[in-house]
Every structure is written in C-alpha cells, then in structure tokens.
Design an enzyme around this catalytic site. Sequence first.
Site, PDB file in Angstrom:
ATOM      1  N   LYS A 288       0.839  -1.198   0.000  1.00 56.37           N
ATOM      2  CA  LYS A 288       0.000   0.000   0.000  1.00 56.37           C
ATOM      3  C   LYS A 288       0.877   1.251   0.000  1.00 56.37           C
ATOM      4  CE  LYS A 288      -3.945  -1.789   2.631  1.00 56.37           C
ATOM      5  NZ  LYS A 288      -4.924  -1.643   1.541  1.00 56.37           N
ATOM      6  N   ARG A 362      -9.994 -11.685   1.926  1.00 63.68           N
ATOM      7  CA  ARG A 362     -10.821 -12.764   1.362  1.00 63.68           C
ATOM      8  C   ARG A 362     -10.128 -14.115   1.479  1.00 63.68           C
ATOM      9  NH1 ARG A 362     -11.108  -9.617  -4.229  1.00 63.68           N
ATOM     10  NH2 ARG A 362     -10.816  -7.925  -2.748  1.00 63.68           N
TER      11      ARG A 362
HETATM   12  N1  BES Z   1      -7.927  -3.823   4.272  1.00 62.63           N
HETATM   13  C1  BES Z   1      -8.115  -3.433   2.939  1.00 62.63           C
HETATM   14  C2  BES Z   1      -9.424  -2.689   2.694  1.00 62.63           C
HETATM   15  C3  BES Z   1      -9.559  -1.387   3.415  1.00 62.63           C
HETATM   16  C4  BES Z   1      -9.118  -0.218   2.827  1.00 62.63           C
HETATM   17  C5  BES Z   1     -10.152  -1.334   4.650  1.00 62.63           C
HETATM   18  C6  BES Z   1      -9.243   0.978   3.489  1.00 62.63           C
HETATM   19  C7  BES Z   1     -10.292  -0.133   5.314  1.00 62.63           C
HETATM   20  C8  BES Z   1      -9.838   1.023   4.734  1.00 62.63           C
HETATM   21  C9  BES Z   1      -8.093  -4.644   2.012  1.00 62.63           C
HETATM   22  O1  BES Z   1      -7.319  -5.702   2.430  1.00 62.63           O
HETATM   23  C10 BES Z   1      -7.560  -4.184   0.724  1.00 62.63           C
HETATM   24  O2  BES Z   1      -6.440  -3.764   0.697  1.00 62.63           O
HETATM   25  N2  BES Z   1      -8.345  -4.266  -0.316  1.00 62.63           N
HETATM   26  C11 BES Z   1      -7.940  -3.824  -1.605  1.00 62.63           C
HETATM   27  C12 BES Z   1      -8.382  -4.868  -2.582  1.00 62.63           C
HETATM   28  C13 BES Z   1      -7.805  -4.710  -3.945  1.00 62.63           C
HETATM   29  C14 BES Z   1      -6.316  -4.952  -3.931  1.00 62.63           C
HETATM   30  C15 BES Z   1      -8.491  -5.688  -4.857  1.00 62.63           C
HETATM   31  C16 BES Z   1      -8.613  -2.486  -1.886  1.00 62.63           C
HETATM   32  O3  BES Z   1      -9.742  -2.285  -1.459  1.00 62.63           O
HETATM   33  O4  BES Z   1      -7.954  -1.649  -2.482  1.00 62.63           O
HETATM   34 ZN    ZN Z   2      -5.279  -5.503   1.859  1.00 62.75          ZN
END
Ligand code: BES
Ligand code: ZN
Length: 512
Positions: A288, A362
């Site tokens: 991230k 997931r």
């Molecule tokens: N934990 C994150 C989702 C999230 C983002 C929760 C911001 C709370 C605040 C999750 O694991 C994630 O990173 N999801 C990605 C998925 C993508 C890579 C398909 C997302 O939402 O960008």
């Molecule tokens: Zn994530």
Amino acid sequence: MPASPADRLDVTFASLKDKREDVLAVLVGDGPSYAPLIAELDQSSDGTLTRAVEAASFKGKKKSSIEVLAPAGLKEKRIVLIGMGKPAEAEENDWVELGGSTFAKITARKCKSASLVVEADKESEFDATEVAVAVALGAYLRNYKFDKYKTKKDKDKDNGEAESDGLKKLVVHCAEPKKAEKAFARQSGVADGVLLARDLVNEPANELGPIEFAERAQALDKLGVEVEVLEPKDIKKLKMGALMCVAQGSVRPARVVVMQWNGGKKNDAPIAFVGKGVVFDTGGISMKPASGMEDMKGDMGGAACVVGLMHALAARKAKVNAVGIIGCVENMPSGEATRPGDIVASMSGQTIEVLNTDAEGRLVLADIMWYIQDRFKPQMMVDLATLTGAIMVALGKSFAGLFCNNDDLADGILAASKSTGEKTWRMPLDKSYQKMIDSKNADVKNLGGRWGGACTAAAFLERFVKEKETPWAHIDLAGTAMDAPRSDINPSWGSGWGVRLLDRLVADRYEK
Ligand code: BES
Ligand code: ZN
Ligand code: ZN
C-alpha cells in the site's frame, strides 16, 4: 491491558422521589411540555425554571438544552433541561443518541455525578422505563476514551483541569427503577461488547499482534464462552493454505480463535459469525502507499466485532447457540511473503491465484468460513470484514455493505440496522461478478479487475459458502469500523460498529 471496568460509567436507577444529585438533567418535551416533577421544581423555585425557559426561548426541541444555575428554593446546583422533541416521533435509537448527547453536555461541565429524570407527561407520552434504559445506554456508550498511551492526560483548554474529571456516575430517576435496572443490566452487557470492540480496533498493531488478539479473545472464557486457539501447526494440519499464505510474510505467527457460546438447546444448530482479523495490512508485496497506512491497524474490525458480539451474547446470557471464529494474521512483505502470481490451495480444496497480495482478507475468510461450516454445520453464517476500499467508494462511511444470499436473513439484518442505527445497504451478489474472478491458472483469482471491487470480493467469498442453501451474509465494514463520522454515542476512532446490530439480529430472530 484492556480499559478497566473502572472507566465504565456507573449507571444506577432510582425512583422519582429518591434523593437527587446536585446536577440534575431533565427531559423536556416539545412545546415545551413539562413532566410532573419539573412542574414541582418550578413551583418550589417560584417559577425560576419557566422564567429561564422563556428568557432563552427554549421550546424543548430535539438536541436543544438550557442550564439554570443555583435556582433559589432548590437544593440542586445546576438544572439542565434537555429537549427531547416530539416523543411520538422518536425511534429507539433516537433515545440512545439523546442519552449520548446528554452525557456530553453534563461531562463538559466537569460534573462527576448527575441525576437524570425521565418522566412522561400528558402531552408527551412514552414508555418511560424503555426510554430511561435507552438514554442510559447512550450515556454509557458515549463515555469512552482511548488514552491509555498518553502519559499526560489531555488538559482542558478552559481551566487546566484534567479531562478525566468528567461524569463518572449517573442516576436515572424513573417510575419503575427496578424494571429499568434489569433491562439495563442486559443492555450494558451488550454495550461492554461495543467498548471491547472499540478497544481492539484502537489498539496499535505493535501491541496487538495475532497472539495478543487471541489472548484478548481467550479472556471471554470468564463469561462462560468456550475458547479454542489454533496455532500454525494446527492451522497447517487443517490445510488452511489461503490463510497461511497471508500470515507467512510476518514474523508474528497466525492464530485462529474459535469461540462457542452455548446458551440454546443442546441439539440446535448454531449460528456462526466470522471475522477478518488482519492486525495490520501493509498490502504485503503489493504494498500500500505510505499515506494513511497507519489506519490499517484497524483491519481487524470484523474480528473485533465478532469478539465484541460473543462478549455481548455471553454477558446477557443469550438463549442461543452461537459460534464465532476469527482469523488473526499480519500482512507483511518479507523474503518469505507470498508473491503476486502464487497459487495456493484453500481448505475447501479450491486453488486460488493470488494476483494482489493486498486482497488478503478474502483469503483469510475463505478458510475460516469453510472450517466453521465443515465443523459446526451452522443454520446461518454472517462474516464481517474491513474487506475493500471500494465499499467506501460506493457507500461512503456511514453505511456498511450487506451482501446476502437469502432475502429473509437480509431483511432481518436491515431491520436490526434500523433499530440500532448501524446502517447497512444491500449490495448485489450476481453471476456476472463470478465471471470476473475466474482464473486462467487456478480455480479462482483474488482480484476482480477495476470495477465493482466490493462486489467481486463478495463473489469470491460466495465460493466458500459450502452448502448453497445456508443463509449467509457478508458485511463489508471497511467504512464504518474505523474513522467513521463521530456520533452522539461514538466519540472513538474504532467505532465498535456491528456489535449492537448483530446482537439485535440474534435477539429478534434466533433466540427462543
Ligand atoms: N484492508 C483493505 C481494505 C480497506 C481499505 C479497509 C481501506 C479499510 C480502509 C483490504 O485488504 C484491501 O487492501 N483491499 C484492496 C483490494 C484490492 C487490492 C483488490 C482495496 O480495497 O484496495
Ligand atoms: Zn489488503
Ligand atoms: Zn485488509
């Protein structure tokens, strides 16, 4: 250490005739219309209250209030008139929120103890016992601070007194205090579950790793919850290859915690709750961006909700068999971390191509959902996860996304949502999303492409619902579990969202 019970608001109930604290708050209906006790106080003070009401043009409107200091002829040092609007129009959660704002008004004045009078009058009729309990609950929920890491407590800008000098004790005066007390004992058990969930979400990840999280869950055994903690050797034996591939990049080993509350009949199939417990989500190798990454300490909001819910059910001795499961892992990049393109085998036997290591929630859920269905054959299952940023793009931060394969269950959740004010919005499950996660190289991929990210994430989870007839709901609480808009009953970054909602669902639909 969790926040101690000493931090909880001491709520008691007394009759309308009992001795009152020096600070007295009273609910006043739209008009204003006064309950008998206020009319009495007004008389004893030679009309001071009505004069103050007139001078301030106070009409008893919702969220309005006035204060009368040291009224002549009365023992009280401060009387706070709290507008409640039109009681007939108020729904259950409006009263809870009124309790929260009342708490805030009193505590801002550095009063340590206060009385609150809840009495109906002819113009504004309402069930005073129910309202007394709801208002007390709101105050109890508002009384929350996460300041355990501050060595100097926040100073009040006005007078330099410590913030902790706020309200500690609230005496709620109503016509049936015994009845209210009993109802509140149940509600405060649920509220403690909310506060526990807030603590878990607020805790920084260096303090709350998978092991520490499991220890916090283990503490539920004091309430009669049967808790089992699975360690990596157990998890590997169960062939949870999807969960383990998330955990493997971290030096902190995974934990899977199974919590059973058996308050129902022996042979009744349990209801199951499943929580994503990523104690910190760096994104792994698909890392991230730095900005805002600190929020990913809250990526265990789903698991916190499940632990809070199990606390609630046990504390109020719910007549239901419920099982909760959480997968606690840390998603880190390292020489041992999963790479994009890796293919892993889940416990279900389905193979997963990991195209983005940041879509890790997931993977964790796939295995613990499968395990709990395999072992307990639940009559229904709800999973909770801070799963996607996309759900916030769709709904913002005041609604959680609800995906559900069963209309009856969805209706139950939406109805509970309405009662507790924890808002959910139904989102689609559809074949078209399934197509988007078919993989060239494995059974399924963990990435669905650019559009509908929350929907393809839900579609992925759908593949891990073992029996298609099992009613299942997926709640994406990425927007609501943390840094949601603060409210009259939630002053905290970690909101404890979902505990009251699911507790209500259980009470309405599954308890006998
Ligand atoms: N934990 C994150 C989702 C999230 C983002 C929760 C911001 C709370 C605040 C999750 O694991 C994630 O990173 N999801 C990605 C998925 C993508 C890579 C398909 C997302 O939402 O960008
Ligand atoms: Zn994530
Ligand atoms: Zn995540």
